[in-house]
Design a protein around this motif. Sequence first.
Motif, short mmCIF file in Angstrom:
data_model
loop_
_atom_site.label_atom_id
_atom_site.label_comp_id
_atom_site.label_asym_id
_atom_site.label_seq_id
_atom_site.Cartn_x
_atom_site.Cartn_y
_atom_site.Cartn_z
N ALA A 261 0.81 -1.22 0.00
CA ALA A 261 0.00 0.00 0.00
C ALA A 261 0.84 1.27 0.00
O ALA A 261 0.38 2.32 0.42
N CYS A 262 2.08 1.18 -0.48
CA CYS A 262 2.98 2.35 -0.51
C CYS A 262 3.22 2.79 -1.95
O CYS A 262 3.35 1.97 -2.85
N VAL A 263 3.27 4.10 -2.14
CA VAL A 263 3.64 4.65 -3.43
C VAL A 263 5.15 4.81 -3.48
O VAL A 263 5.83 4.85 -2.45
N GLY A 264 5.69 4.91 -4.71
CA GLY A 264 7.11 5.13 -4.88
C GLY A 264 7.39 6.60 -5.10
O GLY A 264 6.49 7.39 -5.41
N HIS A 265 8.64 6.99 -4.92
CA HIS A 265 9.04 8.38 -5.08
C HIS A 265 10.27 8.45 -5.97
O HIS A 265 11.06 7.52 -6.05
N ALA A 266 10.41 9.59 -6.63
CA ALA A 266 11.56 9.80 -7.50
C ALA A 266 11.96 11.26 -7.44
O ALA A 266 11.15 12.13 -7.16
N ASP A 267 13.24 11.51 -7.66
CA ASP A 267 13.73 12.87 -7.82
C ASP A 267 13.59 13.25 -9.28
O ASP A 267 14.00 12.50 -10.17
N VAL A 268 12.98 14.40 -9.53
CA VAL A 268 12.75 14.85 -10.90
C VAL A 268 13.70 16.00 -11.21
O VAL A 268 13.68 17.02 -10.55
N GLY A 269 14.51 15.81 -12.21
CA GLY A 269 15.44 16.84 -12.63
C GLY A 269 15.86 16.53 -14.04
O GLY A 269 15.04 16.27 -14.92
N GLU A 270 17.18 16.53 -14.24
CA GLU A 270 17.68 16.15 -15.56
C GLU A 270 17.28 14.72 -15.89
O GLU A 270 17.02 14.37 -17.03
N LYS A 271 17.21 13.90 -14.85
CA LYS A 271 16.75 12.53 -14.99
C LYS A 271 15.62 12.29 -13.99
O LYS A 271 15.48 13.00 -13.02
N PHE A 272 14.84 11.25 -14.26
CA PHE A 272 13.75 10.85 -13.37
C PHE A 272 14.13 9.48 -12.83
O PHE A 272 13.94 8.47 -13.50
#
Length: 368
Positions: A261-272
Amino acid sequence: MACWLGIAAGSPCRAAPEVVDEPPATAIPASFADFDSGVGRQVAGELGGPDRHWRQIAPAVHHLATQHAKALGGMGEHDRVAALVSLARFIDAKRAAAAATPVLAAGRTVIGLLDPAQGLGAREITAIAVAYGCDATVHKKEAPDQTLDGVAGEFLAAVTSAVGAGKPTSVIVLGHGLPTEIQSYHIRFERLARALLDGAVGQGGAAAPTAVDLSTLVVICDDCFSADFHINLLEELTREAARRGRPLASLPVCIAGTNRACVGHADVGEKFVPHFWRDVIELCFIRRPLPEAVTLGDFFGKVDNMMYGYGRAPIVEDGGVTGYRLVDPEMVQDPVVFVPLDEADLATLRGILRLPADAPLPRWLDVG
């Protein structure tokens, strides 16, 4: 709806997770917080060892206890605590037995699947795979004449072929996910299960063994609800093998970048780049010296330790970290590893839970 959160940009995924049903708890608190602050303290005390170790396995102990709440609820309090301690030690034993399992190592085939719309390049997988002597192929919709279904078909065919050839294989999926599908390519868990079984039953051609053996396969999903997806996949593999009249020798190892029941996270910049896979790259590719191979032990240890910092802040006392406090629950995604169980393992579990010798049990185990 896309299901993967970005830190610099993006919004919470609103799709409700389709979690495998668990029986209502009786003597086992449904809430992990209540379990951990109550009977979990007794179990941790009986186990001994550092607090860090207990927090690594405590959610797995709780999930296993909740799954068997009826059996545990029929025991007296003393026996129930003793059974929970035995379940924790069983999880520890399976972690120790699986720790040397290779994920990235010389001679392994790596098959990747990347989300088509994000700034992920094939090198996110191929660079680290090649560094460990793997043969890597990455699938991604990039050309205008490609279709999502076409790329999905190519990916599934590659998986079937690798399993059918008996090659030790690691499948790595980076993208959007739902409990029932690899959302980026609309690949439901049933479809992936069929692809894996198609390969397994074809191993060795006409002289193929009757049992389905996926013991050399590792499936990694770093997307939202990936633990839920893996549970659905493992259960479907079990059902599909039975439908085909094939005994099940072993399920694969599954690594989920996000817990139930957890969502994932990402850093958004030059790359995702999603947090989980970014940490794997940092710890197993960028930092030196490199280990000879990336094993499950690396995921149990340094990857888990780094991921634990998301959404939590360390409590420092007398110059050392004495614990963590929760500061942002939405950021917590706590990866999880599922390992296969054999008949001896199932017999051990039945003994701990005082179940009949023929009581049906899942052929997989969450080991934290």
